[in-house]
Design a protein around this motif. Structure first.
Motif, PDB file in Angstrom:
ATOM      1  N   ARG A 120       5.808   1.795  -9.376  1.00 23.01           N
ATOM      2  CA  ARG A 120       4.416   1.189  -8.215  1.00 23.01           C
ATOM      3  C   ARG A 120       3.526   1.491  -9.630  1.00 23.01           C
ATOM      4  NH1 ARG A 120       2.377   4.353  -3.979  1.00 23.01           N
ATOM      5  NH2 ARG A 120       1.790   2.303  -3.096  1.00 23.01           N
ATOM      6  N   GLY A 121       3.195   1.200 -10.351  1.00 19.63           N
ATOM      7  CA  GLY A 121       1.534   0.731 -11.281  1.00 19.63           C
ATOM      8  C   GLY A 121       1.321   2.128 -11.269  1.00 19.63           C
ATOM      9  N   VAL A 122       0.099   1.523 -11.425  1.00 23.09           N
ATOM     10  CA  VAL A 122      -1.314   2.469 -11.487  1.00 23.09           C
ATOM     11  C   VAL A 122      -1.755   2.800  -9.742  1.00 23.09           C
ATOM     12  CG1 VAL A 122      -2.706   1.651 -13.300  1.00 23.09           C
ATOM     13  CG2 VAL A 122      -2.954   0.458 -10.659  1.00 23.09           C
ATOM     14  N   LYS A 123      -0.639   2.536  -8.718  1.00 24.79           N
ATOM     15  CA  LYS A 123      -0.797   3.481  -7.547  1.00 24.79           C
ATOM     16  C   LYS A 123      -0.509   3.848  -7.099  1.00 24.79           C
ATOM     17  CE  LYS A 123       0.833  -1.059  -5.912  1.00 24.79           C
ATOM     18  NZ  LYS A 123       0.992  -2.257  -4.692  1.00 24.79           N
ATOM     19  N   ASN A 124       0.762   4.712  -7.636  1.00 25.43           N
ATOM     20  CA  ASN A 124       1.635   5.769  -8.851  1.00 25.43           C
ATOM     21  C   ASN A 124       2.328   6.157  -7.335  1.00 25.43           C
ATOM     22  OD1 ASN A 124      -0.088   6.065 -10.072  1.00 25.43           O
ATOM     23  ND2 ASN A 124      -1.054   7.756  -9.147  1.00 25.43           N
ATOM     24  N   VAL A 125       3.221   6.528  -7.272  1.00 26.30           N
ATOM     25  CA  VAL A 125       4.286   7.009  -6.627  1.00 26.30           C
ATOM     26  C   VAL A 125       4.650   8.839  -6.468  1.00 26.30           C
ATOM     27  CG1 VAL A 125       7.098   7.667  -6.329  1.00 26.30           C
ATOM     28  CG2 VAL A 125       6.055   5.713  -7.896  1.00 26.30           C
ATOM     29  N   VAL A 126       4.727   8.703  -5.226  1.00 27.96           N
ATOM     30  CA  VAL A 126       3.635  10.284  -4.649  1.00 27.96           C
ATOM     31  C   VAL A 126       4.915  10.988  -3.431  1.00 27.96           C
ATOM     32  CG1 VAL A 126       1.515  10.102  -5.423  1.00 27.96           C
ATOM     33  CG2 VAL A 126       2.161   9.413  -2.486  1.00 27.96           C
ATOM     34  N   SER A 146       0.650  -0.980   0.083  1.00 30.14           N
ATOM     35  CA  SER A 146       0.179   0.181  -0.077  1.00 30.14           C
ATOM     36  C   SER A 146       1.008   1.246  -0.166  1.00 30.14           C
ATOM     37  CB  SER A 146      -1.108  -0.387   1.313  1.00 30.14           C
ATOM     38  OG  SER A 146      -0.117   0.343   2.107  1.00 30.14           O
ATOM     39  N   LEU A 147       1.891   1.247   0.191  1.00 26.44           N
ATOM     40  CA  LEU A 147       3.409   2.343   0.383  1.00 26.44           C
ATOM     41  C   LEU A 147       4.398   1.963  -0.320  1.00 26.44           C
ATOM     42  CD1 LEU A 147       2.811   3.320   4.438  1.00 26.44           C
ATOM     43  CD2 LEU A 147       1.341   4.249   2.374  1.00 26.44           C
ATOM     44  N   SER A 148       4.361   1.261  -0.335  1.00 29.13           N
ATOM     45  CA  SER A 148       5.837   0.863  -1.511  1.00 29.13           C
ATOM     46  C   SER A 148       5.970  -0.328  -1.930  1.00 29.13           C
ATOM     47  CB  SER A 148       7.211   0.533   0.303  1.00 29.13           C
ATOM     48  OG  SER A 148       8.190   0.358  -0.916  1.00 29.13           O
ATOM     49  N   GLY A 149       6.271  -1.816  -1.453  1.00 24.61           N
ATOM     50  CA  GLY A 149       5.991  -2.590  -2.846  1.00 24.61           C
ATOM     51  C   GLY A 149       7.026  -2.153  -4.772  1.00 24.61           C
ATOM     52  N   TYR A 150       7.839  -1.178  -4.048  1.00 23.46           N
ATOM     53  CA  TYR A 150       8.940  -1.595  -4.962  1.00 23.46           C
ATOM     54  C   TYR A 150      10.069  -0.893  -4.427  1.00 23.46           C
ATOM     55  CZ  TYR A 150       8.981   4.005  -4.963  1.00 23.46           C
ATOM     56  OH  TYR A 150       9.657   5.431  -3.924  1.00 23.46           O
ATOM     57  N   LEU A 151      11.840  -1.161  -5.706  1.00 21.96           N
ATOM     58  CA  LEU A 151      12.758  -0.948  -4.685  1.00 21.96           C
ATOM     59  C   LEU A 151      13.162   0.519  -5.033  1.00 21.96           C
ATOM     60  CD1 LEU A 151      14.422  -3.297  -7.752  1.00 21.96           C
ATOM     61  CD2 LEU A 151      13.961  -3.820  -5.474  1.00 21.96           C
TER      62      LEU A 151
END
Length: 432
Positions: free
Chosen positions: A213-219, A148-153
């Protein structure tokens, strides 16, 4: 630049000033900032189309790669993600690259056609399953870390301004790969190929969560300018704002936008200067000769395909820089927002209306079309309300016209494009 050009630029400046006077300087500066970025995109397309006649309809993909560069450079690395599967993922990507290089080498070998095809097929199919077997576990492990908050490198944690040239390099690298495969195609097929490749880039950004982060966006991307909240706590800034009769909130918002305008203007001036020097150089004259008659240029010993590849890479790099700047201004990467209408069609309208082959015309088109894109909708709503003011409040025609005001911007773009092509086919500032 001619007297006509100065008058057109003065008129454009007047439009922005009038917007500030009647609708607020906050909106005027917002239009100015996006106008500067749009002008840079327009210059990139003008390098490809105006200099060399390359019909690139994949602008959106290169802009998106610039936006991705902002994430990869400026975001801090996610330690949990790297520990979970970062090195395994890099190994899988290296394996995939090795498989492709191996396939290319097999294709270059002078062996029997059927044998070569069988070896290529075995290498690609077997390599694909091996690649996925290495990649998928690493991706699953990374994306499972606080999705929900991360999930990427994450990225490298560098200043975000560094992402601007990196965005250009990333787009240039992609353009080299695309150009090697597609620049031998005829112009209409090149357009189809670049459009398809741009859609592939967007699909990757939307679906590869470990990357963007795909469609979850990086904010929450870092900024090259101060935050408004920090300025509002600064006693010196508060005193300066009071001297101009502004409250701290309004003053901080305007000052941040002015700082962005200064940064973007510097980049635009540098790229415009270099583009003008290129246009006036022997290289620029050669590119226009190739554009006007490829057969004659080839007969004179010019390597047409190599020169096309050069200018395709340069124009794409400029679009990548603009994409990184736009993501910096937004403060977030939203892959779902990249649409061909906004990032391809509109940029082409800017080039055509401003003047294909004229760098100053491309910049003017970027400002003018973006101003119209933003302002036509509220002006259309005002015009519809004025036209229908004498109708009954429950009139179906009044409701229909008012509801249709949102579509005015698309109709206006079409009318402007048709009018320019009819009455000034070479644009507002034709090539000299």
């Amino acid at each position: 630049m001619t007297a006509r050009g100065f008058l057109l630029y003065a008129g454009m400046a007047l439009l922005i000033v009038l917007t500030g006077m009647f609708q607020g300087w906050n909106l005027a500066l917002t239009i100015l900032n996006m106008g500067l970025i749009s002008a840079i995109m327009s210059l990139g397309v003008n390098l490809q189309w105006g200099f060399a006649g390359l019909f690139n309809v994949g602008v959106m993909g290169f802009v998106a790669l610039g936006g991705l560069a902002a994430v990869l450079v400026a975001q801090p690395p996610v330690a949990e993600g790297w520990n979970a599967g970062g090195l395994r993922l890099l190994g899988a990507l290296a394996l995939g690259a090795a498989i492709l290089v191996g396939a290319v080498q097999v294709w270059k070998r002078k062996i029997g056609g059927r044998m070569r095809a069988l070896v290529m097929l075995a290498l690609l199919i077997g390599g694909f399953f091996l690649f996925r077997a290495s990649l998928d576990p690493a991706v699953d492990a990374i994306e499972a870390i606080n999705p929900s908050l991360s999930g990427y490198l994450g990225g490298l944690g560098l200043p975000i301004i560094v992402a601007w040239p990196v965005g250009g390099l990333l787009a240039a690298g992609a353009a080299w790969i695309i150009g090697k495969a597609a620049l031998g195609l005829r112009s209409d097929y090149l357009a189809i190929a670049t459009l398809g490749i741009a859609e592939i880039v967007i699909a990757v950004l939307k679906n590869e969560d470990w990357l963007s982060r795909g469609v979850k966006n990086v904010v929450g991307l870092p900024r090259p300018v101060p935050y408004e909240v920090d300025l509002q706590r600064d006693e010196g800034f508060i005193a300066t704002a009071a001297g101009y009769g502004l409250d701290p909130v309004t003053a901080s918002t305007l000052w941040v936008k002015i700082l962005y305008s200064g940064l973007f203007a510097v980049v635009l001036i540098v790229i415009l200067f270099l583009a003008q020097r290129a246009l006036a150089s022997p290289w620029g004259r050669m590119m226009r000769a190739i554009r006007d008659n490829e057969v004659a240029a080839s007969a004179m010993g010019k390597n047409v395909t190599a020169r096309h590849l050069q200018v395709f890479i340069l124009g794409s790099a400029v679009c990548g820089i603009a994409g990184a700047m736009m993501t910096t201004l937004d403060g977030q990467l939203t892959p779902g927002s990249y649409q061909p209408l906004r990032f391809t069609f509109l940029v082409w309208v800017m080039v055509i209306v401003g003047g294909s082959g004229n760098n100053y015309g491309a910049v003017l088109g970027g400002f003018l079309i973006w101003w119209l894109w933003v302002m036509v909708e509220p002006l259309g709503l005002w015009a519809m309300e004025l036209i229908t003011s004498g109708m009954d409040a429950d009139s179906w025609l009044r409701g229909h016209l008012t509801d249709s005001a949102a579509q005015m911007r698309l109709m206006t773009m079409g009318i402007i494009l048709l009018a320019v092509l009819r009455f000034s086919p070479k644009g507002l500032m034709p090539e000299r």
